[in-house]
Design an enzyme around this catalytic site. Structure first.
Site, mmCIF file in Angstrom:
data_model
loop_
_atom_site.group_PDB
_atom_site.id
_atom_site.type_symbol
_atom_site.label_atom_id
_atom_site.label_comp_id
_atom_site.label_asym_id
_atom_site.label_seq_id
_atom_site.Cartn_x
_atom_site.Cartn_y
_atom_site.Cartn_z
ATOM 1 N N ASN A 196 -7.460 1.339 4.396
ATOM 2 C CA ASN A 196 -6.385 1.076 5.367
ATOM 3 C C ASN A 196 -6.832 1.088 6.824
ATOM 4 O O ASN A 196 -6.187 0.493 7.683
ATOM 5 C CB ASN A 196 -5.269 2.116 5.192
ATOM 6 C CG ASN A 196 -4.549 1.973 3.865
ATOM 7 O OD1 ASN A 196 -4.267 0.848 3.428
ATOM 8 N ND2 ASN A 196 -4.248 3.083 3.218
ATOM 9 N N HIS A 214 0.822 -1.214 0.000
ATOM 10 C CA HIS A 214 0.000 0.000 0.000
ATOM 11 C C HIS A 214 0.852 1.258 0.000
ATOM 12 O O HIS A 214 0.414 2.302 -0.496
ATOM 13 C CB HIS A 214 -0.959 -0.011 1.192
ATOM 14 C CG HIS A 214 -2.119 -0.939 0.999
ATOM 15 N ND1 HIS A 214 -3.291 -0.849 1.706
ATOM 16 C CD2 HIS A 214 -2.289 -1.984 0.144
ATOM 17 C CE1 HIS A 214 -4.127 -1.799 1.314
ATOM 18 N NE2 HIS A 214 -3.534 -2.505 0.373
ATOM 19 N N HIS A 262 -1.521 -13.128 -0.183
ATOM 20 C CA HIS A 262 -2.773 -13.510 0.486
ATOM 21 C C HIS A 262 -2.705 -14.909 1.094
ATOM 22 O O HIS A 262 -3.702 -15.410 1.582
ATOM 23 C CB HIS A 262 -3.962 -13.364 -0.468
ATOM 24 C CG HIS A 262 -4.306 -11.930 -0.770
ATOM 25 N ND1 HIS A 262 -5.226 -11.549 -1.708
ATOM 26 C CD2 HIS A 262 -3.841 -10.770 -0.226
ATOM 27 C CE1 HIS A 262 -5.320 -10.214 -1.748
ATOM 28 N NE2 HIS A 262 -4.475 -9.721 -0.857
HETATM 29 C C1 HEM Z 1 -3.908 -8.060 -6.555
HETATM 30 C C2 HEM Z 1 -4.680 -7.130 -6.028
HETATM 31 C C3 HEM Z 1 -5.009 -7.092 -4.559
HETATM 32 C C4 HEM Z 1 -6.238 -6.863 -4.034
HETATM 33 C C5 HEM Z 1 -7.507 -6.581 -4.815
HETATM 34 C C6 HEM Z 1 -6.115 -6.948 -2.606
HETATM 35 C C7 HEM Z 1 -7.157 -6.766 -1.710
HETATM 36 C C8 HEM Z 1 -7.091 -7.037 -0.365
HETATM 37 C C9 HEM Z 1 -8.187 -6.933 0.554
HETATM 38 C C10 HEM Z 1 -9.602 -6.474 0.206
HETATM 39 C C11 HEM Z 1 -7.754 -7.334 1.772
HETATM 40 C C12 HEM Z 1 -8.566 -7.438 3.054
HETATM 41 C C13 HEM Z 1 -8.550 -6.147 3.840
HETATM 42 C C14 HEM Z 1 -9.514 -6.238 5.000
HETATM 43 O O1 HEM Z 1 -10.721 -6.209 4.750
HETATM 44 O O2 HEM Z 1 -9.083 -6.371 6.154
HETATM 45 C C15 HEM Z 1 -6.371 -7.687 1.630
HETATM 46 C C16 HEM Z 1 -5.571 -8.156 2.641
HETATM 47 C C17 HEM Z 1 -4.217 -8.399 2.497
HETATM 48 N N1 HEM Z 1 -3.444 -8.121 1.392
HETATM 49 FE FE1 HEM Z 1 -4.144 -7.726 -0.456
HETATM 50 N N2 HEM Z 1 -4.813 -7.223 -2.302
HETATM 51 C C18 HEM Z 1 -4.099 -7.314 -3.458
HETATM 52 C C19 HEM Z 1 -2.740 -7.524 -3.573
HETATM 53 C C20 HEM Z 1 -1.877 -7.636 -2.508
HETATM 54 C C21 HEM Z 1 -0.451 -7.581 -2.602
HETATM 55 C C22 HEM Z 1 0.340 -7.351 -3.884
HETATM 56 C C23 HEM Z 1 0.029 -7.757 -1.342
HETATM 57 C C24 HEM Z 1 1.454 -7.750 -0.858
HETATM 58 C C25 HEM Z 1 2.506 -8.017 -1.605
HETATM 59 C C26 HEM Z 1 -1.114 -7.947 -0.472
HETATM 60 C C27 HEM Z 1 -1.052 -8.248 0.871
HETATM 61 C C28 HEM Z 1 -2.153 -8.448 1.680
HETATM 62 C C29 HEM Z 1 -2.080 -9.016 3.018
HETATM 63 C C30 HEM Z 1 -0.828 -9.559 3.687
HETATM 64 C C31 HEM Z 1 -3.375 -8.967 3.539
HETATM 65 C C32 HEM Z 1 -3.829 -9.407 4.939
HETATM 66 C C33 HEM Z 1 -3.786 -8.209 5.850
HETATM 67 C C34 HEM Z 1 -4.074 -8.497 7.324
HETATM 68 O O3 HEM Z 1 -4.167 -9.637 7.748
HETATM 69 O O4 HEM Z 1 -4.184 -7.528 8.078
HETATM 70 N N3 HEM Z 1 -2.251 -7.830 -1.211
HETATM 71 N N4 HEM Z 1 -5.984 -7.481 0.319
#
Ligand code: HEM
Ligand SMILES: *[C@@H]1O[C@H](CO)[C@@H](O)[C@H](O)[C@H]1NC(C)=O
Ligand SMILES: *[C@@H]1O[C@H](CO)[C@@H](O)[C@H](O)[C@H]1NC(C)=O
Length: 327
Positions: free
Chosen positions: A95, A67, A194
């Site tokens: 965020n 982010h 993810h």
């Molecule tokens: C490809 C497009 C992506 C989309 C649409 C996306 C979307 C999301 C969404 C909606 C969440 C959940 C947020 C919540 O409601 O708490 C999430 C969580 C997360 N995303 Fe993504 N994401 C993407 C790519 C990435 C990338 C590139 C990374 C890191 C390299 C990443 C790392 C994470 C991690 C580690 C979580 C878990 C966060 C937590 O446990 O607090 N995401 N993402």
């Protein structure tokens, strides 16, 4: 008249330098070797302490780097607090409240300022913390080129235009990453983040209850899984703190199970399942699902590349003294 040998050598060197990709050339491995040799150790110690107390934080640091980099480049703008005249990135609903761990970054920064005043940027701290979190979760370690400087601007509006939403299809995801200089293959690889962490129910409620005019639940989602998700995320619940793991089999382990889930229609977000919607990306998903070594190696490489997006180097930007406020 032909080139003399020495001219040819000079020409080769000049051409060689020109061929180094712009962003790649600006950051350096071991950037703090002379100016703050303990920099990476301090960050690693604070991240280790934080993740030990709360294993969920590892996911936060990986997401924080993403982010940060996708909005105004990897310039630490995600850490800047809102002010009376400006709502910052960190207060975007994308965020806040989901992104945590700012206090751990502060702990590292406080120690770094005591050890080497005004030297280590907040943007580099995030890049190191993301790498350390991956290692602590079972992913491969990698050297992080550093020398990022901190930006002075952070705007909520830029999170909406630069961060892909979970409803994106493959075309949209590919375009989003391409606009940051990342390939479709790197997009598929980085989505593997993810394998860690959780999602708030609010991020999937439309997929469960409000999909389209003919189906309230996305019919492409495995039926057993969607029933489970509806149980964990009741319709109309007002509890904004409800969460589900993104990779239920192993939410704190950096492994290939995220990709294995996609093979059986158990991607949590439409953007996850979208990786199965073309033959080329589906083949990459299949490869990563059984070749964990290849996934971990490619992930490390893609993180290094993501860490170069829009970086400020040299004398541009500043070294923030407090990561939450511009100097
Ligand atoms: C490809 C497009 C992506 C989309 C649409 C996306 C979307 C999301 C969404 C909606 C969440 C959940 C947020 C919540 O409601 O708490 C999430 C969580 C997360 N995303 Fe993504 N994401 C993407 C790519 C990435 C990338 C590139 C990374 C890191 C390299 C990443 C790392 C994470 C991690 C580690 C979580 C878990 C966060 C937590 O446990 O607090 N995401 N993402
Ligand atoms: C992806 O979404 C865009 C915007 O809604 C749409 O125009 C496009 O047709 C979709 N692509 C696919 C492959 O579904
Ligand atoms: C609703 O979604 C399903 C599954 O993706 C699709 O087959 C159907 O055409 C969609 N209906 C409308 C009206 O968009």
């Amino acid at each position: 008249m032909g080139l003399r040998g020495s001219d040819a050598v000079v020409l080769a060197i000049v051409l060689g330098l020109c061929m180094i990709p712009q962003g790649e050339a600006q950051l350096k491995y071991g950037f703090y070797r002379d100016t703050c040799p303990q920099a990476e150790t301090i960050v690693m110690e604070e991240v280790t302490k934080g993740v030990h107390n709360d294993p969920d934080l590892a996911a936060d640091f990986v997401r924080m780097h993403f982010h940060d980099c996708f909005v105004r480049g990897c310039d630490g703008s995600i850490l800047i607090n809102s002010t009376p005249g400006n709502t910052a990135e960190k207060d975007s609903p994308i965020n806040n409240p989901s992104l945590e761990g700012y206090d751990i970054i502060d702990n590292a920064k406080t120690r770094l300022e005591a050890a080497c005043k005004g030297v280590v940027s907040c943007a580099d701290i995030i890049a190191f913390a993301a790498r350390d979190s991956i290692v602590l979760s079972g992913g491969f370690g990698y050297a992080v080129p550093a020398g990022r400087r901190d930006g002075r601007v952070s705007r909520i509006s830029e999170t909406f235009t630069n961060l892909p939403p979970p409803t994106f299809n493959l075309t949209q995801l590919t375009q989003s990453f391409a606009s940051k200089g990342l390939t479709q293959q790197e997009m598929v690889t980085l989505s593997g983040a993810h394998t860690l962490g959780k999602s708030h129910c609010t991020s999937i409620s439309s997929r469960l209850y409000n999909f389209n005019s003919t189906a309230s639940t996305d019919p492409s989602l495995d039926a057993t899984y969607s029933a489970q998700l509806k149980h964990d995320c009741p319709q109309g619940s007002t509890d904004a703190s409800l969460v589900v793991p993104i990779d239920p089999p192993s939410p704190t382990v950096f492994d290939s199970s995220y990709y294995t889930n996609l093979l059986v229609n158990r991607g949590l977000f439409e953007s996850d399942q979208a990786l199965m919607s073309s033959p080329v990306t589906a083949a990459q998903v299949r490869l990563f699902s059984y070749a964990e070594f290849i996934f971990k190696k490619r992930f490390a490489e893609a993180m290094v590349k993501m860490g170069h997006i829009g970086v400020l180097t040299g004398s541009v930007g500043e070294i923030r003294l407090n990561c939450r406020v511009v100097n």
